[in-house]
Design a protein around this motif. Structure first.
Motif, PDB file in Angstrom:
ATOM      1  N   UNK A  31      -1.419  16.601   1.774  1.00  0.00           N
ATOM      2  CA  UNK A  31      -1.952  16.924   2.963  1.00  0.00           C
ATOM      3  C   UNK A  31      -2.537  15.601   3.706  1.00  0.00           C
ATOM      4  N   UNK A  32      -2.094  15.577   4.924  1.00  0.00           N
ATOM      5  CA  UNK A  32      -2.503  14.218   5.572  1.00  0.00           C
ATOM      6  C   UNK A  32      -3.745  13.974   5.704  1.00  0.00           C
ATOM      7  N   UNK A  33      -4.260  12.865   5.354  1.00  0.00           N
ATOM      8  CA  UNK A  33      -5.605  12.358   5.741  1.00  0.00           C
ATOM      9  C   UNK A  33      -5.999  12.184   6.970  1.00  0.00           C
ATOM     10  N   UNK A  34      -7.173  12.186   7.478  1.00  0.00           N
ATOM     11  CA  UNK A  34      -7.512  11.569   8.890  1.00  0.00           C
ATOM     12  C   UNK A  34      -6.828  10.624   9.304  1.00  0.00           C
ATOM     13  N   UNK A  35      -6.490   9.531   8.466  1.00  0.00           N
ATOM     14  CA  UNK A  35      -5.824   8.277   8.875  1.00  0.00           C
ATOM     15  C   UNK A  35      -4.341   8.604   8.988  1.00  0.00           C
ATOM     16  N   UNK A  36      -3.695   9.724   8.180  1.00  0.00           N
ATOM     17  CA  UNK A  36      -2.450  10.045   8.312  1.00  0.00           C
ATOM     18  C   UNK A  36      -2.316  10.816   9.778  1.00  0.00           C
ATOM     19  N   UNK A  37      -3.213  11.429   9.972  1.00  0.00           N
ATOM     20  CA  UNK A  37      -3.397  12.364  11.528  1.00  0.00           C
ATOM     21  C   UNK A  37      -3.165  11.500  12.326  1.00  0.00           C
ATOM     22  N   UNK A  97       7.121  10.589   6.420  1.00  0.00           N
ATOM     23  CA  UNK A  97       5.916  10.751   7.455  1.00  0.00           C
ATOM     24  C   UNK A  97       6.240  11.185   8.684  1.00  0.00           C
ATOM     25  N   UNK A  98       7.419  10.663   9.461  1.00  0.00           N
ATOM     26  CA  UNK A  98       7.913  11.321  10.671  1.00  0.00           C
ATOM     27  C   UNK A  98       8.112  12.725  10.591  1.00  0.00           C
ATOM     28  N   UNK A 131       3.920   6.620  -2.041  1.00  0.00           N
ATOM     29  CA  UNK A 131       3.628   5.571  -1.356  1.00  0.00           C
ATOM     30  C   UNK A 131       2.609   5.931  -0.481  1.00  0.00           C
ATOM     31  N   UNK A 132       2.981   7.007   0.378  1.00  0.00           N
ATOM     32  CA  UNK A 132       2.173   7.467   1.301  1.00  0.00           C
ATOM     33  C   UNK A 132       0.379   7.729   0.795  1.00  0.00           C
TER      34      UNK A 132
END
Length: 325
Positions: A132-138, A98-99, A121-122
């Motif tokens: 791709x990053x979700x809105x929550x991931x962003x 994630x980082x 897990x992510x």
């Protein structure tokens, strides 16, 4: 001045915060977060011992004697302010992945293929959709993209050691925290994993204070306690069973008998560090190492003073006041 008014079926509660005009931008969100965390105390359980003076609070007999004034028993407040894990639990490899997305919205095909378990897990945590990053991931990586300050926090006591990392930026904070120092025996966080949260930037000092823990206490004593470095390390790691030095006064003996947690907060880019020992109901003690002989000096400080120092340290780091090392 800011004022908040809350009302429910039991009555009303008003909270007021005041600060100088130049402090408003930096402090308003912090005060607001503190106010919004207020809760009504639960009614006493049936059969709970009554206060010795009826409507008056119970008193801490030892603190009252040492302070020579009536000192309220702060144990109920300490319990209210304990840290309880509320974030998502994430493994170390998944956190590293994630980082690594601080400057990209999607994983490369080979990155994803080489980290299938972390990607899974992510996805389970709602931070990735495919690659791709979700809105929550962003939202979670937002502080990394507008980074203003990064902190590492470590704590050690008889039950072991723990730590956390925090990234501050763009009005938010990303926190990756191990078990709280006071919950190492009861933690729900697996070994090697951490609690991952995205919180408002102004809430970071509050989170730190609960996690460390920095809780209400009656600080007694006017003179620093000087300990040989090896004695300090043994007391910190082995607990109050370690033989105390001779000649301790009643206040120092009270402090020695309490559970100790040694902790420090470091600003990564400048290397500046603050360190204390929290000695249970005896409160926090500023810990300073003497470079000449290795002794450690423990100086009692009111919890309010430590809180002010912690908040100012984080605020100064976020504003770029510290030079890089």
């Amino acid at each position: 001045m800011d004022r908040w008014l809350f009302s429910d079926t039991k009555g009303s509660l008003e909270a007021t915060a005041s600060y100088a005009l130049e402090q408003h931008t930096g402090m308003r969100l912090l005060f607001e977060d503190m106010v919004f965390q207020m809760r009504r105390a639960a009614p006493p359980a049936a059969g709970a011992p009554a206060s010795p003076t009826g409507a008056e609070p119970r008193f801490d007999s030892t603190a009252s004697r040492l302070l020579q004034t009536a000192a309220e028993d702060l144990v109920p407040l300490r319990t209210e302010q304990e840290h309880h894990a509320s974030g998502q639990v994430i493994g170390p490899e998944s956190l590293s992945l994630l980082l690594s997305m601080a400057n990209r919205d999607a994983l490369g095909r080979f990155d994803a293929a080489g980290a299938r378990e972390s990607v899974a897990q992510l996805k389970d945590l709602g931070l990735l959709d495919g690659r791709r990053l979700t809105p929550e991931g962003k939202k979670f990586v937002q502080p990394l993209r507008g980074l203003q300050a990064q902190f590492t926090v470590s704590a050690v006591g008889p039950d072991g050691s723990t730590g956390m990392d925090a990234w501050l930026g763009a009005g938010a904070a990303l926190v990756a925290a191990g078990p709280a120092a006071s919950a190492l025996q009861t933690t729900v966080i697996p070994s090697g994993s951490c609690e991952l949260l995205s919180i408002d930037a102004a809430a970071l000092p509050v989170f730190l204070a609960k996690w460390l823990p920095l809780v209400p206490a009656w600080t007694v004593g006017q003179y620093p306690l000087r300990l040989a470095g090896d004695l300090f390390e043994r007391r910190l790691n082995e607990g109050s069973a370690v033989e105390p030095p001779e000649g301790l006064g009643e206040a120092e003996a009270r402090m020695w008998a309490q559970p100790w947690v040694g902790w420090n907060v470091e600003h990564v880019h400048s290397g500046r560090r603050l360190g204390w020992v929290t000695a249970g109901q005896a409160g926090p003690f500023l810990a300073t190492a003497d470079p000449g002989n290795g002794d450690v000096v423990l100086e009692p400080e009111p919890v309010s003073a430590v809180w002010d120092t912690l908040v100012n340290f984080i605020l100064a780091a976020a504003q770029g006041a510290f030079s890089p090392r």
